[in-house]
Write an enzyme that holds these catalytic residues in place. Structure first.
Site, PDB file in Angstrom:
ATOM      1  N   CYS A   1      45.647 -19.952 -73.627  1.00 41.90           N
ATOM      2  CA  CYS A   1      47.020 -18.951 -74.016  1.00 41.90           C
ATOM      3  C   CYS A   1      47.815 -19.929 -73.642  1.00 41.90           C
ATOM      4  O   CYS A   1      48.508 -20.696 -72.493  1.00 41.90           O
ATOM      5  CB  CYS A   1      46.448 -17.086 -73.616  1.00 41.90           C
ATOM      6  SG  CYS A   1      45.863 -16.594 -73.977  1.00 41.90           S
TER       7      CYS A   1
ATOM      8  N   CYS B   1      39.831 -21.604 -68.109  1.00 41.96           N
ATOM      9  CA  CYS B   1      39.431 -20.808 -68.906  1.00 41.96           C
ATOM     10  C   CYS B   1      39.285 -22.047 -70.357  1.00 41.96           C
ATOM     11  O   CYS B   1      40.334 -22.558 -70.314  1.00 41.96           O
ATOM     12  CB  CYS B   1      40.872 -19.761 -68.566  1.00 41.96           C
ATOM     13  SG  CYS B   1      40.196 -18.486 -70.180  1.00 41.96           S
TER      14      CYS B   1
ATOM     15  N   GLU C   1      40.478 -19.174 -56.924  1.00 50.43           N
ATOM     16  CA  GLU C   1      42.170 -18.567 -55.877  1.00 50.43           C
ATOM     17  C   GLU C   1      41.557 -16.594 -56.747  1.00 50.43           C
ATOM     18  O   GLU C   1      40.987 -16.047 -57.334  1.00 50.43           O
ATOM     19  CB  GLU C   1      43.491 -18.857 -56.337  1.00 50.43           C
ATOM     20  CG  GLU C   1      43.711 -19.794 -56.555  1.00 50.43           C
ATOM     21  CD  GLU C   1      45.072 -20.971 -56.261  1.00 50.43           C
ATOM     22  OE1 GLU C   1      45.596 -21.287 -56.020  1.00 50.43           O
ATOM     23  OE2 GLU C   1      45.764 -19.846 -57.323  1.00 50.43           O
TER      24      GLU C   1
ATOM     25  N   CYS D   1      50.188 -19.316 -70.405  1.00 49.21           N
ATOM     26  CA  CYS D   1      48.855 -18.546 -68.988  1.00 49.21           C
ATOM     27  C   CYS D   1      48.097 -20.128 -68.191  1.00 49.21           C
ATOM     28  O   CYS D   1      48.063 -21.313 -69.028  1.00 49.21           O
ATOM     29  CB  CYS D   1      47.610 -18.495 -69.260  1.00 49.21           C
ATOM     30  SG  CYS D   1      46.366 -18.325 -68.310  1.00 49.21           S
TER      31      CYS D   1
ATOM     32  N   GLY E   1      40.114 -17.177 -65.512  1.00 47.46           N
ATOM     33  CA  GLY E   1      39.181 -16.957 -66.625  1.00 47.46           C
ATOM     34  C   GLY E   1      39.516 -15.433 -67.327  1.00 47.46           C
ATOM     35  O   GLY E   1      39.867 -14.903 -67.241  1.00 47.46           O
TER      36      GLY E   1
ATOM     37  N   CYS F   1      42.517  -9.709 -56.479  1.00 47.35           N
ATOM     38  CA  CYS F   1      42.806  -9.955 -58.515  1.00 47.35           C
ATOM     39  C   CYS F   1      41.639 -11.129 -57.815  1.00 47.35           C
ATOM     40  O   CYS F   1      41.748 -12.100 -57.303  1.00 47.35           O
ATOM     41  CB  CYS F   1      44.101 -10.110 -58.727  1.00 47.35           C
ATOM     42  SG  CYS F   1      44.206 -11.049 -60.009  1.00 47.35           S
TER      43      CYS F   1
ATOM     44  N   CYS G   1      51.298 -13.341 -61.843  1.00 44.40           N
ATOM     45  CA  CYS G   1      49.887 -13.465 -62.980  1.00 44.40           C
ATOM     46  C   CYS G   1      49.912 -14.248 -63.673  1.00 44.40           C
ATOM     47  O   CYS G   1      51.337 -14.814 -64.081  1.00 44.40           O
ATOM     48  CB  CYS G   1      50.163 -12.337 -63.411  1.00 44.40           C
ATOM     49  SG  CYS G   1      50.267 -10.345 -63.406  1.00 44.40           S
TER      50      CYS G   1
HETATM   51  N1  SAH Z   1      41.828 -13.760 -68.988  1.00 44.25           N
HETATM   52  C1  SAH Z   1      41.945 -12.081 -69.078  1.00 44.25           C
HETATM   53  C2  SAH Z   1      42.527 -12.273 -67.416  1.00 44.25           C
HETATM   54  C3  SAH Z   1      43.829 -12.804 -66.585  1.00 44.25           C
HETATM   55  S1  SAH Z   1      44.519 -12.963 -66.932  1.00 44.25           S
HETATM   56  C4  SAH Z   1      43.079 -11.731 -69.527  1.00 44.25           C
HETATM   57  O1  SAH Z   1      43.567 -13.132 -70.602  1.00 44.25           O
HETATM   58  O2  SAH Z   1      43.559 -10.555 -69.489  1.00 44.25           O
HETATM   59  C5  SAH Z   1      45.331 -11.454 -66.313  1.00 44.25           C
HETATM   60  C6  SAH Z   1      47.105 -11.259 -67.217  1.00 44.25           C
HETATM   61  O3  SAH Z   1      47.990 -12.150 -66.831  1.00 44.25           O
HETATM   62  C7  SAH Z   1      46.897 -11.783 -68.236  1.00 44.25           C
HETATM   63  O4  SAH Z   1      47.445 -10.500 -69.036  1.00 44.25           O
HETATM   64  C8  SAH Z   1      47.074 -12.583 -68.255  1.00 44.25           C
HETATM   65  O5  SAH Z   1      47.899 -12.440 -70.181  1.00 44.25           O
HETATM   66  C9  SAH Z   1      48.285 -12.448 -67.573  1.00 44.25           C
HETATM   67  N2  SAH Z   1      49.545 -13.324 -67.910  1.00 44.25           N
HETATM   68  C10 SAH Z   1      48.732 -15.378 -68.121  1.00 44.25           C
HETATM   69  N3  SAH Z   1      49.824 -16.047 -67.181  1.00 44.25           N
HETATM   70  C11 SAH Z   1      50.628 -14.956 -67.646  1.00 44.25           C
HETATM   71  C12 SAH Z   1      52.503 -15.664 -66.937  1.00 44.25           C
HETATM   72  N4  SAH Z   1      52.422 -17.041 -67.097  1.00 44.25           N
HETATM   73  N5  SAH Z   1      53.289 -14.841 -66.403  1.00 44.25           N
HETATM   74  C13 SAH Z   1      52.861 -13.266 -66.727  1.00 44.25           C
HETATM   75  N6  SAH Z   1      51.249 -12.842 -67.033  1.00 44.25           N
HETATM   76  C14 SAH Z   1      50.691 -13.854 -67.132  1.00 44.25           C
HETATM   77 FE1  SF4 Z   2      44.153 -16.649 -71.974  1.00 45.47          FE
HETATM   78 FE2  SF4 Z   2      43.544 -14.987 -69.848  1.00 45.47          FE
HETATM   79 FE3  SF4 Z   2      42.739 -17.303 -69.987  1.00 45.47          FE
HETATM   80 FE4  SF4 Z   2      44.969 -17.743 -69.760  1.00 45.47          FE
HETATM   81  S1  SF4 Z   2      43.094 -16.872 -68.142  1.00 45.47           S
HETATM   82  S2  SF4 Z   2      44.028 -18.449 -70.763  1.00 45.47           S
HETATM   83  S3  SF4 Z   2      45.446 -15.208 -70.346  1.00 45.47           S
HETATM   84  S4  SF4 Z   2      42.203 -15.904 -71.389  1.00 45.47           S
END
Ligand code: SAH
Ligand code: SF4
Length: 366
Positions: free
Chosen positions: A113, A109, A89, A116, A168, A102, A342
């Site tokens: 986390c 990924c 996306e 996420c 990712g 974005c 996000c």
């Molecule tokens: N992998 C990278 C970039 C993609 S995520 C990273 O982790 O930084 C972009 C942002 O969205 C990151 O700060 C991530 O922690 C945040 N994010 C992920 N899941 C989320 C959620 N469910 N609600 C709000 N922010 C989230």
């Molecule tokens: Fe973590 Fe970013 Fe990967 Fe989501 S996309 S699992 S926030 S590293």
């Protein structure tokens, strides 16, 4: 061969192989990225025989749009098929005076986390440079601004900023992310300033050093916790690169960065990382690296088991940071109704990891 993902260097290399001059490579680059050309026939200032030669050996192939939705606030999300098994996306977020795209860098990924949805669906593969820059190429075309007079970087482009905050972890796919980012800032490409291209990372330290050396653009770091015990749980890569190593990498990055601060992203999770004491602890981190904080209200998805902090809690948390002398902004939640916020990007990923999928993809996208 797909020309879409070649940066200036790559294009010149290809042109050398086929016996053409470097300035021809730059002309073609301009046609593809500044004007959004999809076929060689349209490149009218290029000699006919060169056009024919290119058509014989090369293509200009973006991902295929299989979904396109716009939310009430103007946020627009595309679902892009990158191969038979995977779709990713990209999201356009219009705001006063700027428009941000974005982009995704991987199908899924590996980092998992806790908060996420991309992480929860597993991982299939890295995107190619063409698949990454193709998101910007497609969005520019869809928003109807290609080919207008005014030149590179002029105000007539809907997209003024790009953030690698889609699906990712960009630092685990730098072989493709770097050429894509170079095209974004290239005068013959999209002409964005380095400050308007932001790579977001969960803290992959060697990747941060490589990006600093090869294509220093703005950097955002997903911090999410003030101490290693909590960060180990929320952002598992912390077990490999703990906060101390991460902050040292941030300081090294700042020696090359186009901005004089790192943006720390901090997802606000009710009762997990949102207390006054935790905000106080962040002040200790901020004393060690020049930074600003961007608080992101958690965007829930089915099965996460987590809750967003209340508005008053977020306000108070930001206040503690501000009283400590920091800049702390709170991100507005965008794209309600189309799951474009996000952490909600799920695409359609054929998971190749052995992780137990906690969230069925259909449920996430419903
Ligand atoms: N992998 C990278 C970039 C993609 S995520 C990273 O982790 O930084 C972009 C942002 O969205 C990151 O700060 C991530 O922690 C945040 N994010 C992920 N899941 C989320 C959620 N469910 N609600 C709000 N922010 C989230
Ligand atoms: Fe973590 Fe970013 Fe990967 Fe989501 S996309 S699992 S926030 S590293």
């Amino acid at each position: 061969m797909n020309l879409l993902g070649l940066d200036a260097q790559g294009m010149e290399r290809l042109f050398a192989i086929i016996g053409e001059k470097p300035f021809r490579a730059r002309q073609v680059l301009k046609w593809i990225h500044r004007r959004g050309a999809a076929d060689f026939g349209a490149m009218t200032d290029i000699a006919k025989d060169l056009r024919a030669k290119l058509a014989a050996v090369a293509t200009i192939e973006p991902p295929v749009v299989i979904g396109d939705g716009t939310a009430a606030d103007g946020t627009r999300k595309w679902l892009l098929k990158v191969d038979g098994a995977n779709a990713v996306e990209a999201v356009f977020i219009p705001e006063d005076g700027r428009g941000t795209l974005c982009v995704s860098s991987q199908a899924g990924c590996t980092l998992d986390c806790e908060f996420c949805s991309t992480g929860k669906q597993g991982f299939n593969r890295n995107l190619t440079a063409a698949e990454i820059i193709g998101q910007l190429w497609l969005a520019n075309r869809a928003l109807g601004v290609h080919g207008q007079p005014g030149g590179v970087g002029a105000g007539n482009r809907a997209i003024s900023n790009v953030v690698f905050m889609g699906m990712g972890e960009p630092m685990l796919n730098l072989d493709a992310v770097i050429p894509a980012a170079r095209l974004m800032i290239d005068e013959n490409g999209y002409g964005l300033s380095r400050r308007r291209v932001t790579v977001s990372t969960s803290g992959v330290v060697p990747g941060m050093d490589r990006l600093a050396a090869e294509c220093p653009v703005a950097l955002a770091v997903s911090l999410h916790a003030p101490d290693d015990a909590l960060r180990d749980r929320l952002v598992p890569i912390n077990r490999k690169y703990p906060i101390r190593a991460l902050l040292a990498a941030c300081n090294r990055y700042l020696e090359h960065a186009p901005r004089d601060f790192i943006t720390f992203e901090y997802v606000m999770l009710d009762g997990v990382n949102d207390s006054d004491a935790q905000a106080q602890a962040l002040l200790g981190i901020a004393a060690r690296v020049r930074c600003k904080f961007n608080l992101i209200p958690f965007n829930p998805f089915p099965g996460s088991g987590l809750k967003r902090s209340g508005a008053e809690r977020i306000r108070r948390f930001a206040e503690v940071l501000q009283r400590g002398g920091l800049t702390a902004t709170t991100r507005k939640t965008r794209g309600d109704g189309i799951d474009a916020a996000c952490g909600q990007l799920a695409g359609d990923v054929a998971d190749r990891t052995r992780r137990t999928r906690t969230v069925p993809i259909t449920e996430v996208r419903a």
